[in-house]
Scaffold this motif. Structure first.
Motif, PDB file in Angstrom:
ATOM      1  N   UNK A 103       7.515  -5.567  -7.693  1.00 18.17           N
ATOM      2  CA  UNK A 103       8.088  -6.888  -7.439  1.00 18.17           C
ATOM      3  C   UNK A 103       7.037  -7.857  -6.899  1.00 18.17           C
ATOM      4  N   UNK A 104       7.249  -9.134  -7.195  1.00 13.22           N
ATOM      5  CA  UNK A 104       6.446 -10.216  -6.619  1.00 13.22           C
ATOM      6  C   UNK A 104       4.954 -10.034  -6.851  1.00 13.22           C
ATOM      7  N   UNK A 105       4.592  -9.514  -8.028  1.00 12.53           N
ATOM      8  CA  UNK A 105       3.192  -9.355  -8.376  1.00 12.53           C
ATOM      9  C   UNK A 105       2.515  -8.140  -7.775  1.00 12.53           C
ATOM     10  N   UNK A 106       3.271  -7.309  -7.073  1.00  9.22           N
ATOM     11  CA  UNK A 106       2.680  -6.119  -6.443  1.00  9.22           C
ATOM     12  C   UNK A 106       2.304  -5.092  -7.500  1.00  9.22           C
ATOM     13  N   UNK A 107       1.323  -4.251  -7.161  1.00 11.07           N
ATOM     14  CA  UNK A 107       0.988  -3.067  -7.936  1.00 11.07           C
ATOM     15  C   UNK A 107       1.265  -1.868  -7.040  1.00 11.07           C
ATOM     16  N   UNK A 108       1.941  -0.878  -7.583  1.00 12.78           N
ATOM     17  CA  UNK A 108       2.358   0.265  -6.779  1.00 12.78           C
ATOM     18  C   UNK A 108       1.354   1.411  -6.928  1.00 12.78           C
ATOM     19  N   UNK A 109       0.585   1.697  -5.873  1.00 13.47           N
ATOM     20  CA  UNK A 109      -0.364   2.801  -5.944  1.00 13.47           C
ATOM     21  C   UNK A 109       0.337   4.138  -5.745  1.00 13.47           C
ATOM     22  N   UNK A 110      -0.434   5.196  -5.892  1.00 17.98           N
ATOM     23  CA  UNK A 110       0.095   6.525  -5.593  1.00 17.98           C
ATOM     24  C   UNK A 110       0.656   6.536  -4.167  1.00 17.98           C
ATOM     25  N   UNK A 111       1.817   7.161  -3.982  1.00 21.20           N
ATOM     26  CA  UNK A 111       2.491   7.247  -2.684  1.00 21.20           C
ATOM     27  C   UNK A 111       2.915   5.862  -2.173  1.00 21.20           C
ATOM     28  N   UNK A 112       3.316   4.971  -3.100  1.00 23.12           N
ATOM     29  CA  UNK A 112       3.709   3.606  -2.721  1.00 23.12           C
ATOM     30  C   UNK A 112       5.024   3.562  -1.967  1.00 23.12           C
ATOM     31  N   UNK A 120       0.816  -1.206   0.000  1.00 20.83           N
ATOM     32  CA  UNK A 120       0.000   0.000   0.000  1.00 20.83           C
ATOM     33  C   UNK A 120       0.848   1.253   0.000  1.00 20.83           C
ATOM     34  N   UNK A 121       0.322   2.339   0.585  1.00 17.97           N
ATOM     35  CA  UNK A 121       1.039   3.607   0.561  1.00 17.97           C
ATOM     36  C   UNK A 121       1.785   3.850   1.873  1.00 17.97           C
ATOM     37  N   UNK A 122       2.566   4.934   1.878  1.00 17.03           N
ATOM     38  CA  UNK A 122       3.425   5.256   3.029  1.00 17.03           C
ATOM     39  C   UNK A 122       2.914   6.481   3.784  1.00 17.03           C
ATOM     40  N   UNK A 123       1.678   6.890   3.537  1.00 12.82           N
ATOM     41  CA  UNK A 123       1.176   8.112   4.152  1.00 12.82           C
ATOM     42  C   UNK A 123       1.033   7.987   5.665  1.00 12.82           C
TER      43      UNK A 123
END
Length: 340
Positions: free
Chosen positions: A289-298, A183-186
């Protein structure tokens, strides 16, 4: 010794991955871009996770992995108009972000094939040469980057030149302390040792002002969630001016980030006068990596550096390098669990 494997080719040159383990950490670096590809760190319960964003294969690195984990230069960050004056002579650089130069131009250090010149169980050293006038930069630059496991992760960058030039090398890893793809890092708690920041114009070029962080979204002098106050829809992409003396050659505290859920805490120290905090607004669900999808602010980048556009801003700490001098930039990452 470091474990070395060939993972493919880019433009006919073999790309190697080197894996180091020690101090409870495991990292993988690539010869392409002298790039930090993996960094496995334990949580408060001892469970390892890879905390840097990246890609699984070279095709995806080339398509989706721009700057992820890379060594950026010869001048990282932005130079206004892609030009500056050095010893009274105009210098015109390759312009790869509209009218400006970003991270050294279209063929920066992030796309170079670096040579492995030394390695052991605990370190690997890369070297690369940037010839005179590459991307418009004067002087032939000899660059060296070392990744070292020493209770934490130490990244050391050095460069020498045969003619006056400007240099600003950074590491461009994106961190998510919950684990890449989480998920994100917010919600990460962030503290930065900075009482000032650099306002920027619409093209993210510093205006020249050095402004106090008090009362702004840039005030991280006490820990708070990254997403508590964002400076506009794009989040952070700004240089924070570190509070320690700018002429210090010694490592000093820069930034502390904590993921409350996992308890992973990262403390960053540096020899540089600034840190570019970038919160990855450009991520838009692309592959990781590893099938992840990077959302905004990943992930967030913490690029310790000379200030952006310093060659055009004489009031900023200098980025000039002359023959006989050694450019040196050290950053240290320490990892300790936060209490539950």
């Amino acid at each position: 010794m470091a474990r070395i494997e060939t993972i493919g080719e880019i433009d006919g040159t073999k790309v190697q991955a080197l894996t180091l383990e020690g101090a409870g950490l495991r990292l993988q670096v690539l010869t392409w871009g002298a790039r930090l590809a993996e960094l496995w760190v334990p949580d408060r319960g001892g469970q390892l996770a890879d905390i840097v964003l990246g890609q699984d294969n070279l095709a995806d690195w080339q398509t989706h992995g721009t700057y992820l984990g890379a060594t950026c230069g010869r001048y990282a960050n932005r130079i206004a108009g892609g030009r500056f004056t050095l010893d009274g002579k105009p210098v015109q650089l390759d312009r790869n972000e509209g009218a400006n130069t970003l991270h050294g131009g279209r063929a920066g250090f992030d796309l170079k094939h670096w040579a492995v010149t030394d390695h052991s169980d605990a370190h690997v050293t890369f070297t690369a040469t940037s010839p005179d006038q590459e991307m418009g930069f004067p002087g032939t630059l000899q660059a060296r980057v070392t990744y070292r496991l020493d209770r934490g992760l130490v990244i050391e960058m050095q460069a020498t030149t045969d003619a006056p030039t400007v240099v600003n090398l950074v590491n461009h890893a994106y961190f998510n302390l919950a684990g890449q793809g989480s998920g994100d890092i917010l919600g990460h708690a962030l503290q930065v040792e900075a009482a000032h920041y650099l306002p920027v114009d619409a093209a993210l070029i510093p205006t020249g002002e050095v402004r106090r962080v008090a009362g702004t979204a840039f005030d991280f002098r006490t820990p708070r969630p990254i997403g508590q106050t964002l400076p506009g829809d794009g989040g952070f992409d700004h240089n924070l001016c570190l509070s320690a003396p700018q002429d210090s050659a010694f490592l000093r505290p820069c930034l502390t980030a904590t993921d409350p859920a996992s308890g992973r805490r990262m403390r960053l120290s540096t020899t540089e006068p600034g840190v570019q905090l970038y919160t990855g607004a450009h991520f838009a669900g692309g592959p990781g990596k590893a099938g992840a999808r990077y959302p905004r602010f990943a992930g967030f980048a913490a690029e310790t550096q000379r200030f952006p556009d310093s060659p055009n801003q004489p009031q900023f700490p200098p980025a000039r390098l002359d023959p006989g001098q050694v450019y040196s930039h050290v950053m240290r990452f320490d990892f300790t669990p936060a209490p539950a």
